[in-house]
Structure formats: C-alpha cells, structure tokens
Design a protein around this motif. Sequence first.
Motif, PDB file in Angstrom:
ATOM      1  N   VAL A 138      49.764  37.949  45.137  1.00  0.00           N
ATOM      2  CA  VAL A 138      51.134  38.200  44.656  1.00  0.00           C
ATOM      3  C   VAL A 138      51.100  39.069  43.404  1.00  0.00           C
ATOM      4  CG1 VAL A 138      53.187  37.113  43.670  1.00  0.00           C
ATOM      5  CG2 VAL A 138      52.088  36.101  45.682  1.00  0.00           C
ATOM      6  N   ASP A 139      50.215  38.750  42.488  1.00  0.00           N
ATOM      7  CA  ASP A 139      50.108  39.529  41.248  1.00  0.00           C
ATOM      8  C   ASP A 139      49.700  40.971  41.536  1.00  0.00           C
ATOM      9  OD1 ASP A 139      50.787  37.235  39.880  1.00  0.00           O
ATOM     10  OD2 ASP A 139      48.729  36.773  39.251  1.00  0.00           O
ATOM     11  N   ASP A 140      48.762  41.154  42.461  1.00  0.00           N
ATOM     12  CA  ASP A 140      48.314  42.509  42.795  1.00  0.00           C
ATOM     13  C   ASP A 140      49.403  43.305  43.502  1.00  0.00           C
ATOM     14  OD1 ASP A 140      45.883  41.938  41.664  1.00  0.00           O
ATOM     15  OD2 ASP A 140      44.786  41.727  43.550  1.00  0.00           O
TER      16      ASP A 140
ATOM     17  N   THR B 115      33.606  43.258  47.647  1.00  0.00           N
ATOM     18  CA  THR B 115      33.594  41.786  47.642  1.00  0.00           C
ATOM     19  C   THR B 115      33.174  41.255  46.285  1.00  0.00           C
ATOM     20  OG1 THR B 115      31.321  41.705  48.512  1.00  0.00           O
ATOM     21  CG2 THR B 115      33.125  41.658  50.112  1.00  0.00           C
ATOM     22  N   ARG B 116      32.241  41.945  45.644  1.00  0.00           N
ATOM     23  CA  ARG B 116      31.788  41.492  44.314  1.00  0.00           C
ATOM     24  C   ARG B 116      32.890  41.651  43.277  1.00  0.00           C
ATOM     25  NH1 ARG B 116      26.733  43.308  46.368  1.00  0.00           N
ATOM     26  NH2 ARG B 116      27.167  45.481  45.857  1.00  0.00           N
ATOM     27  N   ALA B 117      33.624  42.744  43.338  1.00  0.00           N
ATOM     28  CA  ALA B 117      34.684  42.984  42.355  1.00  0.00           C
ATOM     29  C   ALA B 117      35.781  41.929  42.464  1.00  0.00           C
ATOM     30  CB  ALA B 117      35.267  44.381  42.545  1.00  0.00           C
ATOM     31  N   TRP B 118      36.229  41.630  43.693  1.00  0.00           N
ATOM     32  CA  TRP B 118      37.267  40.606  43.854  1.00  0.00           C
ATOM     33  C   TRP B 118      36.731  39.233  43.466  1.00  0.00           C
ATOM     34  CZ3 TRP B 118      37.878  36.069  46.591  1.00  0.00           C
ATOM     35  CH2 TRP B 118      39.177  35.534  46.582  1.00  0.00           C
ATOM     36  N   SER B 119      35.511  38.936  43.882  1.00  0.00           N
ATOM     37  CA  SER B 119      34.930  37.620  43.599  1.00  0.00           C
ATOM     38  C   SER B 119      34.734  37.405  42.099  1.00  0.00           C
ATOM     39  CB  SER B 119      33.593  37.469  44.328  1.00  0.00           C
ATOM     40  OG  SER B 119      33.783  37.532  45.729  1.00  0.00           O
ATOM     41  N   LYS B 120      34.401  38.458  41.376  1.00  0.00           N
ATOM     42  CA  LYS B 120      34.263  38.337  39.928  1.00  0.00           C
ATOM     43  C   LYS B 120      35.580  37.884  39.304  1.00  0.00           C
ATOM     44  CE  LYS B 120      33.154  40.951  35.741  1.00  0.00           C
ATOM     45  NZ  LYS B 120      32.807  42.279  35.169  1.00  0.00           N
ATOM     46  N   ARG B 121      36.681  38.453  39.757  1.00  0.00           N
ATOM     47  CA  ARG B 121      38.003  38.045  39.254  1.00  0.00           C
ATOM     48  C   ARG B 121      38.296  36.594  39.599  1.00  0.00           C
ATOM     49  NH1 ARG B 121      41.934  41.664  42.201  1.00  0.00           N
ATOM     50  NH2 ARG B 121      43.444  40.432  41.024  1.00  0.00           N
ATOM     51  N   PHE B 122      37.973  36.205  40.833  1.00  0.00           N
ATOM     52  CA  PHE B 122      38.219  34.824  41.267  1.00  0.00           C
ATOM     53  C   PHE B 122      37.376  33.849  40.451  1.00  0.00           C
ATOM     54  CE2 PHE B 122      37.335  31.088  43.827  1.00  0.00           C
ATOM     55  CZ  PHE B 122      38.578  30.763  44.359  1.00  0.00           C
TER      56      PHE B 122
ATOM     57  N   LEU C  62      60.972  43.074  48.619  1.00  0.00           N
ATOM     58  CA  LEU C  62      62.386  43.259  48.972  1.00  0.00           C
ATOM     59  C   LEU C  62      63.290  42.995  47.760  1.00  0.00           C
ATOM     60  CD1 LEU C  62      62.410  41.538  52.499  1.00  0.00           C
ATOM     61  CD2 LEU C  62      62.138  43.961  51.948  1.00  0.00           C
ATOM     62  N   GLY C  63      62.804  43.360  46.582  1.00  0.00           N
ATOM     63  CA  GLY C  63      63.592  43.234  45.364  1.00  0.00           C
ATOM     64  C   GLY C  63      63.655  41.842  44.776  1.00  0.00           C
ATOM     65  N   ARG C  64      62.934  40.884  45.348  1.00  0.00           N
ATOM     66  CA  ARG C  64      62.990  39.502  44.870  1.00  0.00           C
ATOM     67  C   ARG C  64      61.621  39.028  44.405  1.00  0.00           C
ATOM     68  NH1 ARG C  64      65.655  36.405  49.825  1.00  0.00           N
ATOM     69  NH2 ARG C  64      65.042  34.589  48.557  1.00  0.00           N
ATOM     70  N   PRO C  65      61.573  38.143  43.424  1.00  0.00           N
ATOM     71  CA  PRO C  65      60.287  37.616  42.971  1.00  0.00           C
ATOM     72  C   PRO C  65      59.653  36.723  44.040  1.00  0.00           C
ATOM     73  CG  PRO C  65      62.087  36.418  41.933  1.00  0.00           C
ATOM     74  CD  PRO C  65      62.709  37.569  42.666  1.00  0.00           C
ATOM     75  N   VAL C  66      58.332  36.688  44.049  1.00  0.00           N
ATOM     76  CA  VAL C  66      57.593  35.852  44.995  1.00  0.00           C
ATOM     77  C   VAL C  66      56.980  34.678  44.235  1.00  0.00           C
ATOM     78  CG1 VAL C  66      55.731  35.765  46.695  1.00  0.00           C
ATOM     79  CG2 VAL C  66      57.076  37.861  46.419  1.00  0.00           C
TER      80      VAL C  66
ATOM     81  N   GLY D 273      43.835  37.790  51.547  1.00  0.00           N
ATOM     82  CA  GLY D 273      44.109  38.850  52.502  1.00  0.00           C
ATOM     83  C   GLY D 273      45.368  38.603  53.311  1.00  0.00           C
ATOM     84  N   ALA D 274      45.583  37.351  53.729  1.00  0.00           N
ATOM     85  CA  ALA D 274      46.761  37.031  54.537  1.00  0.00           C
ATOM     86  C   ALA D 274      48.044  37.194  53.739  1.00  0.00           C
ATOM     87  CB  ALA D 274      46.648  35.602  55.069  1.00  0.00           C
ATOM     88  N   VAL D 275      48.047  36.749  52.490  1.00  0.00           N
ATOM     89  CA  VAL D 275      49.240  36.889  51.649  1.00  0.00           C
ATOM     90  C   VAL D 275      49.538  38.359  51.387  1.00  0.00           C
ATOM     91  CG1 VAL D 275      50.219  36.429  49.362  1.00  0.00           C
ATOM     92  CG2 VAL D 275      49.010  34.616  50.589  1.00  0.00           C
TER      93      VAL D 275
END
Length: 406
Positions: free
Chosen positions: A61-63, A289-296, A69-73, A313-315
Amino acid sequence: MRSTATTGTGKAVVATLISLMLTTAAIADEAPIKLGVLTDMSSLYADNGGQGSVVAAQMAVDDFKGRVLGRPVQIIAGDHQNKADVGSVIARRWIENEGVEVILDVPNSAVALAVQGITRDKKKLFLATGAATSRLTGDECSLSGIHWTYDTFALSQGTTKAIARLGARTWFFLSADYSLGAQLEADSRRVIGATGGKVVGAVKHPINTPDFSSFLLQAQSSKADVIALADAGGDFINAVKQAGEFGITRGQKLAGLIVFIADIHSLGLQSAQGLMLSSAFYWDMNDDTRAWSKRFIEKTRKVPTMIHAGTYGAVMHYLKAAEAAGTLDGPAVAAKMREMPVNDFMTKNGRIREDGRLIRDMYLFRVKSPQESKHKFDYYELLATIPGEEAFRPMEDGGCPLLKKP
C-alpha cells in the motif's frame, strides 16, 4: 400568496439539505478502501504469515502511495485461530458490517475454503496468499478468488519428484488431520504412483500436537525409505525435532512437503541440513529479492517467507487492477487481475488463469549445513527452477466449475 419569510425558510432548508448531501458524498469519497489480512497471529503458522503478512500488505500500500481510485487504502487484521468457524465469523463481519473489499492471506486450508465460499457468495475478492489446498482452484474455485503463492500440487510436484529421482521407492505419510494434510498427501500420492513408488503406510495427527512419538514410531516401524511430513509450521518443526531425538533420521529420510524458511530458522541448520523442499520464494535469489527483503527485515527483524512475499505481490497487483478497472466490484477487479501480467520482485511474467491459479515458477532447494552458511539467513542452495506450467496442475484436471462451457 406565500410570505417572504416562509419562502426564505424553505430555501434555507433546501440549501442545508444540499450541503449535507455534498458533505456526505465527500465523506463517502474519502472513506478508506479496506483490505483484511485474515491470518494466524498466535499459533503454529504465526511466523509463516501472522504479523509479517500485515507488514507486507502495508508495504505494498505504501509503495502504491496509499490511495486507489482517489481514496485511501487501509489494512486491517484478524486472527482466525486456525478455526474455520472463527474465520467465517470474521470474514462475514468484515464484509457485511465493516466494508472490507478484499480478504487475503489465510494460512490454514480449512479456513481458506470457508472464506472462499463466503467471498464467492458476496462477490468480494479473496487473495489466498497463505493457504495451500489446491481445491481453491479445483472444485471450490471462484470468479473472485485468486490462489497466489503456492499450492499442494506444486509442492508435491517439486519435492516428491526430486526425492523419487534420488532412488526413494517406499513412502510413509505423517499428515495433519485437516484439509491441508489430506490434499497434500493426495497430491503427493499421485506423484509417487506416477514415478513407480509405493506408499506403505500413513497416519494422521491432530493439528498443533506437541507429541509426535506414537506417529513417528509407526513411521519408523514401516521401514519406508521416506517419511513424508504433510503438515506445516509448528507441527512440522516438532515432528522434525522429535524424529531427530528418536534417531529416525539416521536410517530414513524426512521429506517436508510444505516448508517455510521460518521453520528452518526455528530448527537451526544443524537439525535441518540436507532437507530438500519446494518454495515459491527465497529472499537471497537476486538483487530484487534482496532489496525487498532488506526492507522487510528492517521492519520485522525476521526473514520473509513466501507467504509474506506473496502477500505483497497480491496486494500490489490488486491495487493496480482496481485502478485500471475504475471500480471496486469484486468480479470486475478479479477479471482485470487475470487480464494483467504479474511482475514484481518475486514473480516475472506471471499470469492468472481462468480458475484463479497464478502461474509462476517454483524452486527446489536444499538446506545448507552450518559450515556452508556464510551469513545471516543464508540457508538454501538452489537445486532447480521448476517452470510454472510444469509446477502447477493443468487447469483441465482440477474440476473447476468455472470452466464448464454451456
């Protein structure tokens, strides 16, 4: 003839009503779009999904800059406690009373099947990023259901075939006594039969059991080449630990049919070394994968599992599809998700079939020894990449009612 005062009052009332209507419409336009992470927060699957799935969903959501559609998630979360009735109550309340548009994760096959039925009836999206049973794209498939990360068929294809190729001929199943264990065993039995192997015995154990001694002794006495563990999370961890204590692994191979890196972390490499497993994701495969995993890892202090990566990925794919479709209607967004290719750090050129199955590559890994591991979370050696078309069950073999032509 009306008095001026009366006319003025009437105009004032009309003006007030119009103002209230505009305000109400503005509030509705700003009401958050809710996505519900229905997961295991406190029991045997909490490390594999749990709070990590909530974090992964929020990262997506943050990314996406937090709005569609103009609304917060808004991400909300619930604990299904591995009980189908509890999960069903939460899912119905979310949809009927709290305006939730999407339910995701659900790392328990029995709960996931219940949620699939509810979301199908309510025409809301279900993104099964944590559930395993292949029935979600078989007899229980749904127009608004998408099975994202992995399933029992793909896991059995990878692990069972690989072990059979190493010469294993006889198998004994130790399976969790609910939907996951039943489907994982059934899918694996088909692979064993096709490769010329033989199942010499099987036993079912209650979910979340602390004592595997009687089950393991039955498996040991069978003299099977392989003891296949058709369970997950805490059950898998306890079975492996107790098998080691009984000395079973000195004479028979253990095969984990659904294994998460969080399980390996809990077991430690000394206990888990040499285990072969299938997975949809490993954090250390490439730069993406390393870049995303580092953030997680920075957010959770835990290594991400394939459920966490799949949830992100699904979100993200849902948000892109909702924006492209210009609506929140469940079947319409699901159709757009099927139409659009899936591309992220975990999945390259994935596609969602008519039955709701995301087709993407799977991977076969071997768990490293303590001596082979060079840094934190350095647990896996990649043995093979299994193309998605080979990894997942052919659509026509699943029995999905959506495929029946008039």
